[in-house]
Design a protein around this motif. Sequence first.
Motif, PDB file in Angstrom:
ATOM      1  N   TYR A 178     -12.089 -10.870   6.322  1.00  9.45           N
ATOM      2  CA  TYR A 178     -11.703 -11.432   5.018  1.00  9.45           C
ATOM      3  C   TYR A 178     -11.240 -10.257   4.158  1.00  9.45           C
ATOM      4  CZ  TYR A 178     -12.186 -14.396   0.843  1.00  9.45           C
ATOM      5  OH  TYR A 178     -11.967 -15.123  -0.303  1.00  9.45           O
ATOM      6  N   ASP A 179     -10.019  -9.786   4.417  1.00  5.11           N
ATOM      7  CA  ASP A 179      -9.643  -8.450   3.953  1.00  5.11           C
ATOM      8  C   ASP A 179      -8.207  -8.322   3.446  1.00  5.11           C
ATOM      9  OD1 ASP A 179      -8.330  -8.805   6.342  1.00  5.11           O
ATOM     10  OD2 ASP A 179      -8.906  -6.860   7.194  1.00  5.11           O
ATOM     11  N   GLN A 180      -7.701  -9.373   2.840  1.00  3.93           N
ATOM     12  CA  GLN A 180      -6.305  -9.359   2.419  1.00  3.93           C
ATOM     13  C   GLN A 180      -6.132  -9.046   0.932  1.00  3.93           C
ATOM     14  OE1 GLN A 180      -3.750  -9.856   4.851  1.00  3.93           O
ATOM     15  NE2 GLN A 180      -5.662  -9.496   5.995  1.00  3.93           N
ATOM     16  N   ILE A 181      -4.953  -8.524   0.594  1.00  2.00           N
ATOM     17  CA  ILE A 181      -4.568  -8.381  -0.799  1.00  2.00           C
ATOM     18  C   ILE A 181      -4.166  -9.749  -1.332  1.00  2.00           C
ATOM     19  CG2 ILE A 181      -2.902  -7.368  -2.393  1.00  2.00           C
ATOM     20  CD1 ILE A 181      -2.711  -4.992  -0.476  1.00  2.00           C
ATOM     21  N   VAL A 182      -4.702 -10.137  -2.465  1.00  2.00           N
ATOM     22  CA  VAL A 182      -4.425 -11.454  -3.049  1.00  2.00           C
ATOM     23  C   VAL A 182      -3.325 -11.370  -4.100  1.00  2.00           C
ATOM     24  CG1 VAL A 182      -5.415 -13.394  -4.332  1.00  2.00           C
ATOM     25  CG2 VAL A 182      -6.791 -12.200  -2.600  1.00  2.00           C
ATOM     26  N   ASP A 183      -3.373 -10.321  -4.919  1.00  2.00           N
ATOM     27  CA  ASP A 183      -2.395 -10.216  -6.002  1.00  2.00           C
ATOM     28  C   ASP A 183      -2.326  -8.777  -6.517  1.00  2.00           C
ATOM     29  OD1 ASP A 183      -0.600 -11.512  -8.014  1.00  2.00           O
ATOM     30  OD2 ASP A 183      -2.106 -10.739  -9.407  1.00  2.00           O
ATOM     31  N   ILE A 184      -1.145  -8.391  -6.993  1.00  2.00           N
ATOM     32  CA  ILE A 184      -0.944  -7.096  -7.646  1.00  2.00           C
ATOM     33  C   ILE A 184      -0.225  -7.350  -8.966  1.00  2.00           C
ATOM     34  CG2 ILE A 184       0.237  -4.871  -7.554  1.00  2.00           C
ATOM     35  CD1 ILE A 184      -0.050  -4.966  -4.515  1.00  2.00           C
ATOM     36  N   THR A 209      -6.016  -7.456  -6.906  1.00  2.00           N
ATOM     37  CA  THR A 209      -7.029  -8.414  -6.479  1.00  2.00           C
ATOM     38  C   THR A 209      -7.057  -8.459  -4.958  1.00  2.00           C
ATOM     39  OG1 THR A 209      -6.663  -9.743  -8.469  1.00  2.00           O
ATOM     40  CG2 THR A 209      -7.830 -10.795  -6.642  1.00  2.00           C
ATOM     41  N   VAL A 210      -8.255  -8.295  -4.389  1.00  2.00           N
ATOM     42  CA  VAL A 210      -8.402  -8.243  -2.936  1.00  2.00           C
ATOM     43  C   VAL A 210      -9.606  -9.074  -2.507  1.00  2.00           C
ATOM     44  CG1 VAL A 210      -7.364  -5.945  -2.802  1.00  2.00           C
ATOM     45  CG2 VAL A 210      -9.850  -6.170  -3.018  1.00  2.00           C
ATOM     46  N   GLN A 211      -9.621  -9.414  -1.222  1.00  2.00           N
ATOM     47  CA  GLN A 211     -10.774 -10.093  -0.658  1.00  2.00           C
ATOM     48  C   GLN A 211     -11.884  -9.082  -0.388  1.00  2.00           C
ATOM     49  OE1 GLN A 211      -8.771 -11.886   2.695  1.00  2.00           O
ATOM     50  NE2 GLN A 211      -8.376 -13.795   1.587  1.00  2.00           N
ATOM     51  N   SER A 212     -13.130  -9.531  -0.473  1.00  2.00           N
ATOM     52  CA  SER A 212     -14.265  -8.606  -0.511  1.00  2.00           C
ATOM     53  C   SER A 212     -14.584  -7.953   0.830  1.00  2.00           C
ATOM     54  CB  SER A 212     -15.507  -9.336  -1.025  1.00  2.00           C
ATOM     55  OG  SER A 212     -15.849 -10.406  -0.152  1.00  2.00           O
ATOM     56  N   SER A 252     -11.023   2.032   2.238  1.00  2.00           N
ATOM     57  CA  SER A 252      -9.860   2.850   2.589  1.00  2.00           C
ATOM     58  C   SER A 252      -8.559   2.081   2.433  1.00  2.00           C
ATOM     59  CB  SER A 252      -9.985   3.367   4.023  1.00  2.00           C
ATOM     60  OG  SER A 252     -10.097   2.294   4.944  1.00  2.00           O
ATOM     61  N   THR A 253      -8.564   0.818   2.824  1.00  2.00           N
ATOM     62  CA  THR A 253      -7.359  -0.006   2.711  1.00  2.00           C
ATOM     63  C   THR A 253      -6.971  -0.197   1.253  1.00  2.00           C
ATOM     64  OG1 THR A 253      -7.994  -1.170   4.740  1.00  2.00           O
ATOM     65  CG2 THR A 253      -6.306  -2.196   3.371  1.00  2.00           C
ATOM     66  N   GLU A 313     -13.438 -12.770  -4.063  1.00  2.00           N
ATOM     67  CA  GLU A 313     -12.272 -11.963  -4.416  1.00  2.00           C
ATOM     68  C   GLU A 313     -12.621 -11.071  -5.602  1.00  2.00           C
ATOM     69  OE1 GLU A 313      -9.015 -14.579  -5.196  1.00  2.00           O
ATOM     70  OE2 GLU A 313      -8.980 -15.405  -3.170  1.00  2.00           O
ATOM     71  N   VAL A 314     -12.033  -9.877  -5.615  1.00  2.00           N
ATOM     72  CA  VAL A 314     -12.349  -8.887  -6.636  1.00  2.00           C
ATOM     73  C   VAL A 314     -11.058  -8.357  -7.251  1.00  2.00           C
ATOM     74  CG1 VAL A 314     -13.529  -6.726  -7.144  1.00  2.00           C
ATOM     75  CG2 VAL A 314     -14.354  -8.186  -5.282  1.00  2.00           C
ATOM     76  N   THR A 315     -11.016  -8.327  -8.571  1.00  2.00           N
ATOM     77  CA  THR A 315      -9.891  -7.714  -9.279  1.00  2.00           C
ATOM     78  C   THR A 315     -10.349  -6.402  -9.887  1.00  2.00           C
ATOM     79  OG1 THR A 315      -8.919  -9.866  -9.812  1.00  2.00           O
ATOM     80  CG2 THR A 315      -8.190  -7.975 -11.120  1.00  2.00           C
ATOM     81  N   PHE A 316      -9.717  -5.309  -9.460  1.00  2.00           N
ATOM     82  CA  PHE A 316     -10.040  -3.981  -9.984  1.00  2.00           C
ATOM     83  C   PHE A 316      -9.061  -3.583 -11.077  1.00  2.00           C
ATOM     84  CE2 PHE A 316     -12.089  -3.694  -5.825  1.00  2.00           C
ATOM     85  CZ  PHE A 316     -13.272  -3.029  -6.136  1.00  2.00           C
ATOM     86  N   GLN A 317      -9.589  -2.988 -12.134  1.00  2.00           N
ATOM     87  CA  GLN A 317      -8.763  -2.392 -13.162  1.00  2.00           C
ATOM     88  C   GLN A 317      -8.503  -0.944 -12.789  1.00  2.00           C
ATOM     89  OE1 GLN A 317      -7.288  -3.810 -16.134  1.00  2.00           O
ATOM     90  NE2 GLN A 317      -6.176  -1.904 -15.714  1.00  2.00           N
ATOM     91  N   CYS A 318      -7.270  -0.611 -12.541  1.00  2.00           N
ATOM     92  CA  CYS A 318      -6.902   0.739 -12.114  1.00  2.00           C
ATOM     93  C   CYS A 318      -6.284   1.520 -13.267  1.00  2.00           C
ATOM     94  CB  CYS A 318      -5.918   0.666 -10.946  1.00  2.00           C
ATOM     95  SG  CYS A 318      -6.513  -0.290  -9.526  1.00  2.00           S
ATOM     96  N   GLU A 319      -6.060   2.795 -13.022  1.00  2.00           N
ATOM     97  CA  GLU A 319      -5.394   3.674 -13.983  1.00  2.00           C
ATOM     98  C   GLU A 319      -4.281   4.425 -13.269  1.00  2.00           C
ATOM     99  OE1 GLU A 319      -8.146   6.281 -15.872  1.00  2.00           O
ATOM    100  OE2 GLU A 319      -9.441   4.649 -16.614  1.00  2.00           O
ATOM    101  N   ALA A 320      -3.458   5.094 -14.051  1.00  2.00           N
ATOM    102  CA  ALA A 320      -2.398   5.902 -13.452  1.00  2.00           C
ATOM    103  C   ALA A 320      -3.014   7.032 -12.634  1.00  2.00           C
ATOM    104  CB  ALA A 320      -1.505   6.482 -14.545  1.00  2.00           C
ATOM    105  N   GLU A 321      -2.416   7.283 -11.494  1.00  2.00           N
ATOM    106  CA  GLU A 321      -2.914   8.334 -10.618  1.00  2.00           C
ATOM    107  C   GLU A 321      -2.805   9.705 -11.284  1.00  2.00           C
ATOM    108  OE1 GLU A 321      -2.275   8.850  -5.977  1.00  2.00           O
ATOM    109  OE2 GLU A 321      -0.561   9.641  -7.090  1.00  2.00           O
TER     110      GLU A 321
END
Length: 443
Positions: free
Chosen positions: A65-71, A79-82, A87-88, A168-176
Amino acid sequence: MEAQKIWKSWNENVKHPYKNLYEVRTEEELSSIVAKADNIRIFGNKQSSADISAGVDTLIDIRSYDQIVDIDKEKKQITVQSGMRLSTLLEEIEKLEWCIPCLPDINTITIGGALATGTHGTSGYILAEYVHECRLVLADGTIRIVNDGDELMDALRVSLGLLGVVSEVTFQCEAEYILHVKEGPQKDKEWLPNITENLKKHDFLRILWLPHTGYGYVITGDKIHKDKEVVVNNGPAYLKHRRKVSKILYKYSHKFPWITGIANKILHRIFFSSQKEHKGSLYQATVTKSRGSTLELAEWTVALDKFPQLFQELKKELNDWSNDAFVHIPMDVRFIYKDNSWLSYAYGQDTVTMGCVSRNAETADTYEAFKTVERIFLKYGGRPHWGKRFVAKDKELNKIYPKWEDFKKLRQEMDPTDKFLNPYLAALVNKNKDVRKTESVTV
């Protein structure tokens, strides 16, 4: 007669029989299985040293259960599956030139497991604090959406899978950003009094403490422009053999603990005396890409202002050749910003974490250092890492987690039939319900 089916942890230190094992690929499958099961646990890559992942009749393997759901590029949210491996996720956000500002030391764990156990890095918040929203499968199989403004989120961020299954989990990211990383040995009398100053001075700070040597191996990182040139120094080529040499030197340390003190001095001289320098993204520069299953781990945390006194007491005892509490090096010292997550190690306090490793996983039960480290940390109000080894139960946890009783009450409300408990977790929350007792086989 059908052979008994046995679930095993990554290093086979924990083993449990089970009856039903499901692999899921959709949220519908996940919710349906949860709804029908009387007692269920979910597992990923089995890398926890704590007995949290099995011990019941029905298990779900979440790894497919490891897919990207939304960007959402505008908001820098993914948003990704848990069941996705960390690493992915990190490789995907690197492609987008994003980052999560604080990353765990290891990237082979699943996202769901990492969040449930409060996995963390250093010089930032625990990983779960970067969750913006998630979908939670409740005990009856229904779905609840929990977002950053929901009152439930502070209880859910670190919850050992006891409130439901994160879907499903949505992460808040920042600029690299790019780090200029410098590494090298410092005497304990140098790095210890300068922790607060170095936390202010550097964007990344990590210390690998080396018992019996009087030294720590200090790693700092400072943000730089991506085009700034850095003279790369990866140290001598033989540094790559540290694990192999450690395994040889510690091979008989469970029978003769004093060997550890000598081995530590040798390993310090060979592998922790070089100066190194390089640059890269947080993920490229600081995250370990593999780990051997010969390890067994404990980790404890304590308030930043209590750490210096605790360290001096711990150092004195661990360096005492008259007892058997010898620690294989290094002991990993990291730093977490305070938060409001109920079962976070950093709830209400800036925190120092300190890892304790046995490189002989099969003899970890007789590793005296685990007991010594736990005793001293509990004395100073320390909190255990949920995914690693510790003995403390409900009585001790109630003293060190201010929201422990609130969490237990909420858990009972959300899981009234104790569907998500196994025997180990039932003991943690002091639950007397007769969860099916499967026999744990500890090697």
